[in-house]
Design a protein around this motif. Structure first.
Motif, mmCIF file in Angstrom:
data_model
loop_
_atom_site.group_PDB
_atom_site.id
_atom_site.type_symbol
_atom_site.label_atom_id
_atom_site.label_comp_id
_atom_site.label_asym_id
_atom_site.label_seq_id
_atom_site.Cartn_x
_atom_site.Cartn_y
_atom_site.Cartn_z
ATOM 1 N N GLY A 1 34.043 -51.981 40.554
ATOM 2 C CA GLY A 1 33.082 -51.646 41.593
ATOM 3 C C GLY A 1 33.046 -50.188 41.962
ATOM 4 N N ASP A 2 34.023 -49.395 41.517
ATOM 5 C CA ASP A 2 33.989 -47.960 41.783
ATOM 6 C C ASP A 2 32.820 -47.325 41.046
ATOM 7 O OD1 ASP A 2 36.172 -47.946 43.428
ATOM 8 O OD2 ASP A 2 37.581 -47.119 41.965
ATOM 9 N N PRO A 3 32.245 -46.253 41.603
ATOM 10 C CA PRO A 3 31.157 -45.564 40.899
ATOM 11 C C PRO A 3 31.663 -44.906 39.621
ATOM 12 C CG PRO A 3 31.875 -44.298 42.812
ATOM 13 C CD PRO A 3 32.565 -45.623 42.899
ATOM 14 N N ALA A 4 30.807 -44.778 38.641
ATOM 15 C CA ALA A 4 31.176 -44.118 37.394
ATOM 16 C C ALA A 4 31.490 -42.651 37.662
ATOM 17 C CB ALA A 4 30.030 -44.239 36.384
ATOM 18 N N TRP A 5 32.253 -42.047 36.750
ATOM 19 C CA TRP A 5 32.605 -40.646 36.920
ATOM 20 C C TRP A 5 31.336 -39.809 37.037
ATOM 21 C CZ3 TRP A 5 37.225 -39.133 38.291
ATOM 22 C CH2 TRP A 5 38.315 -39.941 37.971
ATOM 23 N N GLY A 6 31.328 -38.906 38.040
ATOM 24 C CA GLY A 6 30.172 -38.052 38.270
ATOM 25 C C GLY A 6 29.158 -38.650 39.221
ATOM 26 N N LYS B 1 28.232 -40.596 42.925
ATOM 27 C CA LYS B 1 28.719 -40.674 44.295
ATOM 28 C C LYS B 1 28.815 -42.133 44.742
ATOM 29 C CE LYS B 1 27.001 -36.186 45.898
ATOM 30 N NZ LYS B 1 26.152 -35.490 46.913
ATOM 31 N N ARG B 2 29.817 -42.395 45.565
ATOM 32 C CA ARG B 2 29.979 -43.730 46.126
ATOM 33 C C ARG B 2 28.921 -43.973 47.191
ATOM 34 N NH1 ARG B 2 34.114 -47.124 46.111
ATOM 35 N NH2 ARG B 2 35.563 -45.510 45.361
ATOM 36 N N GLU B 3 28.341 -45.152 47.147
ATOM 37 C CA GLU B 3 27.404 -45.555 48.188
ATOM 38 C C GLU B 3 28.153 -46.366 49.235
ATOM 39 O OE1 GLU B 3 24.085 -47.570 46.525
ATOM 40 O OE2 GLU B 3 23.520 -45.906 45.194
ATOM 41 N N GLY B 4 28.097 -45.902 50.454
ATOM 42 C CA GLY B 4 28.815 -46.581 51.522
ATOM 43 C C GLY B 4 30.245 -46.086 51.630
#
Length: 242
Positions: free
Chosen positions: A42-47, A49-52
């Motif tokens: 569930g982490d964002p891919a490298w590069g 940004k995380r949403e929330g």
């Protein structure tokens, strides 16, 4: 022997000193002074940004990858807080037979299930026609270090040299179980460089649902079994103990 449990912390509350989560179906504590590049499902891919907001991690959070370094000759894990080990790493990493190995662990949604190592190895030994002769393989007559050996056959008509000597050529080393399934898959560069790299893959089934990619110099290939044993044990040492 430098164990993860002794390097982590002596405090009962380990959450500030460790990444916690589920690694291949097992709760683990990953010391922050040892591991890096930790990712969860569930982490964002490298590069990206995380949403929330960042989730609060628990032992139910699925870990899908992380990296650490271990000196396989004495089981010492590279510890960011240990200056002696850091200096040794800086000095020894340039040796042809550098004893430090890079360990990349894949689990969670990056793990492709039981038999993944066989599928990866079998895919390499049976490439598509588009792969080209440098990436085609034929088994050699003699084993090496107890492993089956495969290499590109034939001569390149453009250079009149064996395809095995191509700068992009690699030898493949395979261990199988009693059913013929590939359990250890190692691919090593044939380049004439001080530290020709090897990529060594195996899984931790049935103890954990994950596979490992260990990288080291080809000069250390004779020690592949020791490397695999040391890395396997160090990963198991990350298991939650209380």
């Amino acid at each position: 022997m430098v164990m993860a449990s002794t390097l982590a912390t002596s405090c009962s509350d380990v959450f500030s000193a460790n990444y916690v989560g589920d690694l291949g179906g097992v709760p683990v504590d990953l010391p922050k002074n040892i591991v890096s590049l930790v990712e969860y499902d569930g982490d964002p891919a490298w590069g990206k940004k995380r949403e929330g907001s960042k989730p609060t991690r628990s032992y139910d959070s699925k870990i899908n990858s992380f990296v650490f370094y271990v000196r396989y000759t004495d089981n010492a894990i590279l510890n960011k807080g240990n200056n002696e080990l850091k200096q040794a790493y800086k000095k020894e990493q340039y040796l042809p037979n550098d004893p430090w190995v890079s360990v990349n662990v894949s689990s969670g949604n990056k793990y492709h299930g039981v038999g993944a190592i066989h599928r990866i190895g079998d895919g390499t030994l049976n490439p598509s026609k588009e792969a080209g002769p440098v990436h085609e393989y034929e088994q050699l007559d003699n084993e090496q270090f107890g492993l089956e050996v495969y290499a590109p056959p034939g001569i390149d008509p453009k250079t009149d040299s064996p395809y095995r000597e191509n700068r992009y050529a690699e030898d493949v080393f395979i261990q199988r179980d009693e059913t013929g399934q590939i359990t250890t898959y190692i691919k090593c560069s044939n380049r004439d460089v001080p530290r020709p790299p090897c990529s060594h893959q195996f899984d931790l089934e049935p103890q954990m649902g994950l596979y490992v990619n260990v990288q080291y110099s080809r000069h250390n290939l004779a020690d592949w079994q020791q490397i695999e044993q040391v890395v396997r044990q160090q990963i198991l040492n990350f298991r939650k103990t209380s």
